[in-house]
Scaffold this active site. Structure first.
Site, short mmCIF file in Angstrom:
data_model
loop_
_atom_site.label_atom_id
_atom_site.label_comp_id
_atom_site.label_asym_id
_atom_site.label_seq_id
_atom_site.Cartn_x
_atom_site.Cartn_y
_atom_site.Cartn_z
N ARG A 52 -33.27 43.14 3.80
CA ARG A 52 -34.21 42.24 3.11
C ARG A 52 -35.63 42.80 3.18
NH1 ARG A 52 -36.16 36.30 4.00
NH2 ARG A 52 -35.84 35.39 1.93
N LYS A 108 -33.31 25.58 -3.53
CA LYS A 108 -33.29 25.46 -2.08
C LYS A 108 -34.49 24.63 -1.65
CE LYS A 108 -33.40 28.31 2.11
NZ LYS A 108 -33.54 29.69 2.63
N TYR A 138 -47.08 43.03 5.94
CA TYR A 138 -46.74 44.09 4.99
C TYR A 138 -47.92 44.45 4.08
CZ TYR A 138 -41.99 42.89 6.37
OH TYR A 138 -40.85 42.65 7.09
#
Length: 246
Positions: free
Chosen positions: A212, A149, A244
């Site tokens: 996700r 990608k 996070y």
């Protein structure tokens, strides 16, 4: 209603353990409502679930809701009923805690929705990436997935618990994992499949994005650094993961 329960279970392709689980939960449902379905009886049944843990309640509600839909479809029930989980996990909790989603690996009437959910949950893929997955991208000898990608290639290890559901799809005809007449499905199709599966599992509050996020939380718990995790997700920069790791 006992015959209806048996007919319902026979109509589903279930493993022996799942058959026993459905039979136990629905027999319990039958005993509480006395074989008559109405709003008052359903409220009584729902009240009886308060003594169970959240995961057990969700399993029981899922079985009962599927059974109620079965009865409605057959014309046994003239009115459509659906029970809702009263103790919802808040969005804040979902974002900060790893959830018990083991019921995702159980039998379902929405196998495509299940595989979509598991690909997000197990590999952190986006729906767009899933839509373009080719069977040739998978190496089942070494259990890896290669994704390219934006000129970035990443190799993802396939978890053991994902393989049974994935291999079933890889054995079907076609080049893509999900396709119709040789073409990828629309974004709406993926959304609908995932939504139907999440509704069946009484996880209506979840989305592809939140699934996700569960992958992110698990990887962090497993010791992945912010940089390592950003590579797994195919991100150009780990900045979006900072919250996070605070």
């Amino acid at each position: 209603m006992i015959n209806d329960i048996n007919n319902f279970i026979e109509s589903k392709k279930l493993s022996l353990n799942s058959r026993k689980s459905y039979h136990y939960d629905l027999k319990q449902f039958y005993k509480i409502i006395g074989g008559h379905v109405n709003s008052e009886k359903l409220a009584l049944y729902q009240q009886s679930l308060s003594e169970f843990k959240l995961t057990a309640r969700k399993r029981k509600l899922s079985a009962v809701n599927q059974f109620l839909f079965f009865l409605y479809n057959r014309g046994t029930l003239k009115e459509f009923y659906r029970l809702q989980e009263t103790e919802k996990i808040t969005l804040a909790q979902t974002k900060s805690q790893i959830m018990d989603l083991s019921n995702f690996y159980q039998d379902t009437d929405y196998p495509s929705g299940r595989l979509i959910a598991l690909l997000i949950l197990s590999l952190g893929l986006t729906p767009a990436e899933i839509a373009n997955l080719k069977k040739a991208d998978f190496d089942t000898t070494f259990n890896i997935l290669s994704i390219e990608k934006s000129q970035m290639k990443r190799i993802l290890k396939l978890p053991e618990d994902l393989l049974p559901f994935l291999l079933e799809s890889l054995e079907e005809d076609g080049d893509l994992v999900f396709e119709h007449n040789g073409k990828p499905y629309s974004r709406q199709w993926f959304f609908n499949q995932l939504t139907d599966f999440l509704n069946e599992k009484n996880e209506q509050q979840l989305t592809a994005q939140l699934l996700r996020e569960q992958f992110i939380l698990k990887q962090k718990e497993n010791g992945k650094t912010m940089t390592e995790l950003s590579r797994l997700l195919g991100l150009k920069t780990p900045i979006t993961l900072e919250r996070y790791y605070r």
